[in-house]
Design an enzyme around this catalytic site. Structure first.
Site, mmCIF file in Angstrom:
data_model
loop_
_atom_site.group_PDB
_atom_site.id
_atom_site.type_symbol
_atom_site.label_atom_id
_atom_site.label_comp_id
_atom_site.label_asym_id
_atom_site.label_seq_id
_atom_site.Cartn_x
_atom_site.Cartn_y
_atom_site.Cartn_z
ATOM 1 N N ASP A 1 3.960 0.751 13.107
ATOM 2 C CA ASP A 1 3.179 -0.490 13.169
ATOM 3 C C ASP A 1 3.831 -1.637 13.913
ATOM 4 O O ASP A 1 3.161 -2.363 14.630
ATOM 5 C CB ASP A 1 2.781 -0.979 11.771
ATOM 6 C CG ASP A 1 1.842 -0.041 11.066
ATOM 7 O OD1 ASP A 1 1.194 0.774 11.748
ATOM 8 O OD2 ASP A 1 1.758 -0.097 9.841
ATOM 9 N N ASP B 1 0.801 -1.216 0.000
ATOM 10 C CA ASP B 1 0.000 0.000 0.000
ATOM 11 C C ASP B 1 0.839 1.274 0.000
ATOM 12 O O ASP B 1 0.404 2.304 -0.512
ATOM 13 C CB ASP B 1 -1.007 0.014 1.152
ATOM 14 C CG ASP B 1 -0.401 -0.322 2.498
ATOM 15 O OD1 ASP B 1 0.834 -0.467 2.597
ATOM 16 O OD2 ASP B 1 -1.173 -0.436 3.473
#
Length: 887
Positions: A482, A71
């Protein structure tokens, strides 16, 4: 995963990344800037994965040809011989950083050398450029680009649906692209060179995740989400007649054309109330399979269904493996075994707890089995074993209670593909890695298939901070989005675990004590729990500190030079200081909340801060700060600064924005005054590494624009001259978060990226040097030829490349090429050579690394310049006084 990356990475990007202009000297730069170049080799500090893989594409006619899209981190091609992934979009540059987000991929089944990528990261204002379709005739080794009149969203909601880009399997000059934001369906009939909207397509979509979102992120129309051809309705060389299109519209999710796109109709009888994430066609049996969810994903989804549409009769059949009342997830991952088309698999992509679920049918969806089942709750029986020994951090250091297991089978599992040539091989993407198996059919025989990471070479972390200590077992500390970050003791090996105790979702800042590198501190984000942690053994083990009241996020943190105290500027409250390891904190005075903080690398009582154009200094361990009288610094907060190890009060500051002060500043008096470097147009990071042999000052590294060229630069002479050390093939989009040299290895630099992980480079230059060598004029023993090419021209400016070839029989050990401009052109900046200009006469000389030119070999350099009236090319070149032929 992407739960934290969206706001941490994107808001930093939005602070000042604007599209660039044609190369030209900024008004405040020196009149002459020499750009030398160095030969670097580039690698990733291995983490293997680390981010969301929303798409996997196998070529349907060539075995072992597969691609993966991420992404924000580009696209990759599978290498069967090495079982690794090769990055394909490292050439994306700073001004088009959004093109590292890949919303869709398409591999041409007619000509497998051709591959296409639809790129663009955000459809809202965070991304300064429109989307584009990239096309390659060499499997992604090089690309050509067509810009689109709208944006694409590789990191937007709904990015796991697809594929939005598709090549006609019968006539490969025809491609379709589904657009977001109400821009409709687009078609190309010339292999992706030009695109036009399919104006008669009846539905642009209407689904938005959150209409109230004023940022435009979750309030964007997710648009046209997939295109699927029925290859049985065409013949080679003629356009496929039947095309299916999925739309983000819960009442009208699927449309069909039976006349090669001339007309379109809504499929009659289709289910409503859901979004069709995928549409996969089994042309042999005449079934279109559809995976539905009530949300767009990739995080959300509360209900889902699987349906099968008979293309010949128009019959719809609900083939869902569980009752709707028993779903708490949406379906998305969907694949057909091309060797045995009755075999279908699907994923429950949004099943976060206790695990994702994968379903398999060998009778076209009539019956299903699961990857795991409950025996007696909470105990599970798994049809698989999972081996993460190659990426052991995938356990996340967790020790969960049943029914959770560690490692998990996955989450955000929107990509699922069975190899069309091998029924035993399956790959699927998760929020943290790409898993695969090579013995899938054991599922059907009662055995257990083995799941392993198939992710080596695919690096997709977003990097917030980097630190390379001068001693200790750690070579590098990284702060990542993350997955927190890692302590690398060997850059070529995957670390066993991310930082734990506590395990931050995102580490925002880290530091070590310069004279005691065993003391390390990190700050980060966590849904619940402390936001700061300490280590006393060089980052091998960690323990949590205590948050002061009001802390909501990591912010920035600094360790005193001797590790005796710390200053912390967390989100949610003001700057704090402590002695010891953060069992209690006191508020610092004289410095605003949200300031960036750093430590002097010599004096343990001295700390620095920056906020909104003001530099702050503390000499009492962070208790009180005083604003410096320094002026002319960037007015915004897109600034990074560091103090030089070994010298008290030596501070470098980089940052700014194109609408104000922007560049690199240096202070030698602890921030009381700063001098702006005239030869640096823009700079966003600054870092230090081991001094070059014979140099008295540590090596400087920066991600900057110098001499009109964006790149990664090195200086071995305190910033007097600069060497660009990357090249156009190695740009990695946005590199503005952090940079550091290695204090133990001359020339080694660590570069942050926003989705391509931690990049490190090693130089072939062992002799140091600043902006290039020079050297004496050669005395060639034979002929030479010159090719002079204007590669770009705009009003008042141009760019040219020069290739000098040794057509003689003796090697040159150095060279000097001269010419005269016929129309008074002026060189502004030149790279890969040193140069002088006097009037119309220009002389370019080799730099330290490209003086030797063997017979038959060439050397090249380039430059930008100015012109008025006309820009006629030079008609004569001389090498050391000997004329060269014009190639």
């Amino acid at each position: 995963m992407r739960r934290t990356r969206i706001l941490t990475a994107v808001m930093a990007l939005a602070a000042g990344l604007l599209a660039g202009t044609p190369p030209a000297l900024a008004a405040h730069e020196a009149a002459k800037v020499t750009l030398a170049a160095d030969t670097y080799t580039w690698h990733n500090a291995r983490i293997d994965g680390g981010g969301f893989v929303p798409g996997i594409v196998f070529n349907r006619t060539e075995k072992n040809l597969a691609y993966a899209r991420t992404d924000i981190g580009g696209a990759y091609r599978w290498s069967e011989s090495t079982q690794t992934w090769t990055p394909l979009l490292d050439s994306v540059g700073w001004d088009e950083w959004g093109h590292t987000g890949v919303v869709s991929l398409a591999s041409d089944s007619v000509d497998p050398d051709k591959v296409y990528a639809a790129v663009g990261t955000y459809t809202n204002s965070w991304d300064p450029t429109n989307g584009a379709v990239l096309r390659s005739a060499d499997r992604g080794a090089s690309w050509q680009k067509t810009d689109l009149p709208f944006k694409l969203g590789g990191n937007m909601p709904g990015r796991g649906m697809g594929e939005r880009l598709a090549v006609d399997p019968n006539k490969d000059s025809v491609l379709y692209l589904g657009a977001p934001s109400g821009k409709g369906l687009w078609r190309s009939t010339d292999s992706g060179v030009t695109w036009s909207q399919v104006t008669n397509f009846p539905d642009v979509g209407n689904y938005v995740q959150d209409p109230t979102d004023t940022t435009g992120y979750t309030s964007d129309n997710q648009g046209i989400v997939w295109v699927t051809f029925d290859e049985s309705t065409g013949t080679a060389g003629t356009a496929t007649k039947t095309v299916y299109v999925g739309v983000a519209d819960k009442d009208n999710a699927v449309y069909r054309s039976t006349d090669a796109g001339a007309t379109w109709t809504r499929l009659a009888g289709q289910p409503t109330g859901y979004l069709a994430h995928k549409g996969v066609l089994d042309a042999k049996n005449g079934y279109l399979y559809l995976a539905y969810s009530d949300k767009g994903g990739p995080y959300d989804g509360g209900k889902g269904r699987l349906w099968r549409y008979a293309t010949a009769t128009g019959t719809w059949t609900d083939i869902s493996p569980v009752a709707e009342a028993d779903t708490y997830y949406g379906f998305s991952g969907l694949t057909v075994d091309r060797q045995h088309p009755g075999t279908v698999m699907a994923t429950a992509y949004s099943s976060w707890w206790p695990d994702t679920q994968i379903f398999r049918s060998t009778d076209s969806g009539a019956t299903w089995t699961k990857a795991w089942d409950y025996t007696s709750y909470p105990n599970r029986s798994d049809r698989y074993t999972i081996d993460v020994s190659s990426s052991p951090w995938l356990t996340f250091g967790a020790n969960p209670s049943p029914p959770e297991q560690s490692p998990k089978l996955g989450w955000m599992t929107e990509a699922l593909e069975i190899d069309p040539f091998d029924s035993d091989r399956m790959m699927y993407g998760t929020g943290a890695t790409l898993y695969g198996t090579g013995n899938l059919t054991k599922w059907d025989s009662g055995g257990q298939f083995t799941v392993k990471p198939m992710v080596q070479g695919l690096e997709e972390t977003s990097v917030d901070d980097l630190a390379a200590p001068p001693s200790g077992g750690a070579q590098l500390f990284s702060a990542l989005g993350d997955i927190g970050g890692f302590r690398h003791t060997d850059l070529t090996k995957v670390p066993s675990m991310m930082y734990t105790s506590p395990t931050f979702t995102t580490t925002t800042s880290l530091d070590f004590a310069e004279s005691n590198p065993n003391t390390v501190v990190r700050a980060g984000n966590l849904d619940s729990g402390p936001h700061i942690a300490f280590s006393t053994d060089n980052g091998a083990d960690w323990f949590a500190g205590t948050d002061p009241s009001g802390v909501s996020g990591g912010g920035t943190v600094a360790a005193a030079a001797d590790g005796s105290r710390f200053v912390w500027s967390p989100a949610g409250t003001g700057v704090q200081y402590t002695t010891g390891f953060g069992s209690s904190w006191s508020a610092s005075s004289g410095i605003p909340a949200g300031a960036t903080v750093e430590a002097d690398r010599v004096d343990p009582k001295t700390f620095y801060g920056f906020k909104s154009g003001k530099f702050y200094v503390s000499t009492d361990g962070g208790a009180t700060f005083t604003a410096s009288a320094a002026t002319g610094l960037p007015s915004g907060d897109s600034v990074r600064f560091k103090a030089l190890p070994g010298t008290k009060g030596d501070v470098w500051l980089a940052g700014g924005a194109t609408d104000g002060a922007y560049g690199l500043w240096h202070s030698t008096d602890g921030g009381a005054t700063f001098a702006k470097l005239a030869n640096v147009g823009q700079a966003d990071t600054i870092g230090f590494g081991k001094a070059a042999p014979g140099a008295s000052y540590q090596t400087l590294y920066t991600s900057a624009k110098i001499g009109g060229v964006r790149g990664i630069f090195r200086s071995t002479d305190g910033g007097s001259t600069w060497t660009r050390i990357n090249d156009d093939a190695h740009q990695w989009g946005w590199t503005g978060a952090a940079i550091t040299g290695d204090p133990r290895v001359y020339g080694r630099v660590y570069v942050s990226t926003n989705g391509r992980g931690v990049i490190y480079g090693d130089t072939s230059d062992t002799g140091g040097g600043g902006g290039g060598g020079g050297g004496t004029d050669p005395t060639p023993s034979g002929a030479c030829s010159v090719a002079y090419t204007v590669t770009n021209q705009w009003t008042g400016g141009f760019q040219a490349d020069v290739r000098l070839t040794n057509t003689g029989s003796t090697a040159w050990s150095s060279w000097s090429l001269g010419w005269s401009f016929p129309n008074g052109q002026t060189v502004g900046q030149l790279w890969n050579a040193d140069w002088t200009q006097s009037g119309a006469a220009v002389t370019a000389r080799n730099v330290s690394w490209n003086g030797t030119v063997a017979p038959g070999s060439s050397v090249s350099f380039g430059f930008t310049g100015t012109w008025t009236g006309t820009n006629t090319e030079p008609t004569a070149f001389a090498l050391g006084g000997q004329s060269c032929t014009i190639a």
